[in-house]
Design an enzyme around this catalytic site. Sequence first.
Site, mmCIF file in Angstrom:
data_model
loop_
_atom_site.group_PDB
_atom_site.id
_atom_site.type_symbol
_atom_site.label_atom_id
_atom_site.label_comp_id
_atom_site.label_asym_id
_atom_site.label_seq_id
_atom_site.Cartn_x
_atom_site.Cartn_y
_atom_site.Cartn_z
ATOM 1 N N VAL A 155 11.915 15.932 5.590
ATOM 2 C CA VAL A 155 11.878 15.815 4.133
ATOM 3 C C VAL A 155 11.284 14.443 3.802
ATOM 4 C CG1 VAL A 155 13.216 15.817 2.000
ATOM 5 C CG2 VAL A 155 13.930 17.261 3.933
ATOM 6 N N VAL A 156 10.111 14.449 3.180
ATOM 7 C CA VAL A 156 9.436 13.189 2.865
ATOM 8 C C VAL A 156 8.777 13.262 1.487
ATOM 9 C CG1 VAL A 156 8.986 12.526 5.269
ATOM 10 C CG2 VAL A 156 7.293 13.892 4.061
ATOM 11 N N VAL A 157 8.735 12.120 0.838
ATOM 12 C CA VAL A 157 7.968 11.956 -0.395
ATOM 13 C C VAL A 157 7.216 10.639 -0.256
ATOM 14 C CG1 VAL A 157 8.044 11.653 -2.910
ATOM 15 C CG2 VAL A 157 9.658 13.211 -1.793
ATOM 16 N N GLY B 230 11.206 12.923 -9.107
ATOM 17 C CA GLY B 230 11.808 14.243 -8.950
ATOM 18 C C GLY B 230 11.148 15.169 -7.954
ATOM 19 N N GLY C 106 11.110 15.041 -4.576
ATOM 20 C CA GLY C 106 12.006 15.351 -3.460
ATOM 21 C C GLY C 106 13.038 16.383 -3.853
ATOM 22 N N LYS C 107 13.631 16.203 -5.015
ATOM 23 C CA LYS C 107 14.618 17.155 -5.514
ATOM 24 C C LYS C 107 13.980 18.518 -5.743
ATOM 25 C CE LYS C 107 18.179 17.588 -9.057
ATOM 26 N NZ LYS C 107 18.794 16.928 -10.228
ATOM 27 N N GLU D 294 19.179 10.216 7.498
ATOM 28 C CA GLU D 294 19.562 8.833 7.727
ATOM 29 C C GLU D 294 20.663 8.490 6.737
ATOM 30 O OE1 GLU D 294 16.289 6.120 7.679
ATOM 31 O OE2 GLU D 294 15.022 7.477 8.850
ATOM 32 N N PRO D 295 21.621 7.659 7.150
ATOM 33 C CA PRO D 295 22.736 7.312 6.255
ATOM 34 C C PRO D 295 22.296 6.764 4.904
ATOM 35 C CG PRO D 295 23.196 6.547 8.470
ATOM 36 C CD PRO D 295 21.779 7.055 8.481
ATOM 37 N N TYR E 28 21.084 13.775 -1.002
ATOM 38 C CA TYR E 28 21.378 15.170 -0.668
ATOM 39 C C TYR E 28 22.691 15.683 -1.255
ATOM 40 C CZ TYR E 28 17.498 14.703 2.551
ATOM 41 O OH TYR E 28 16.255 14.500 3.075
#
Length: 185
Positions: free
Chosen positions: A118-120, A128, A130-131, A154-155, A161
């Site tokens: 998952v990348v932007v 928005g 990524g969402k 990643e934390p 998420y």
Amino acid sequence: MLLRSPIPFTPPLVKPTRPHQRHVVPFASAAVSAFSISDESLSSRGFTFHRTIDNLNLDSLNTVFEAVGFPRRDVEKIRVALEHTDAVLWVEYEKTRKPVAFARATGDGVFNAIIWDVVVDPSFQGIGLGKAVMERLVSDLAEKGIANIALYSEPRVLGFYRPLGFVVDPDGIRGMVYSRKSKKI
């Protein structure tokens, strides 16, 4: 992180047939009309969604991977990974004809899926995309009847998420990763 739907996916306007289960977080949206940003709104801003790898420039995608901190990948290996991917969703910026957001999922096609990569592009973060990508990818998986959706994160981005319905270690579930240890000589 795992995402579990409290009800089986049903098309819009159909009422669920089972009651909600305990300790389950509903996913963002299965109905197209409930996406936080409509396709039309994104299109009016110059963005186009794609659900196949047709016309996806892998060198440009690799540049986005690098821009968010992923190591540079061999383009041929990216191609092989995508050929073994069950669901893909990427956003093209029409002015440059390049990908600016991307996510993919692999799985068994019935019960389980894992979301990857998952990348932007940092130049397009915070608007928005990524969402929008995640909502649509989760919806696509739910439409196939897949209820157990997991991802690695990643934390520092867990907070992204959580509002989408993902939870860390639900019901005490712990993920494990195989790790080869170097042999000492």
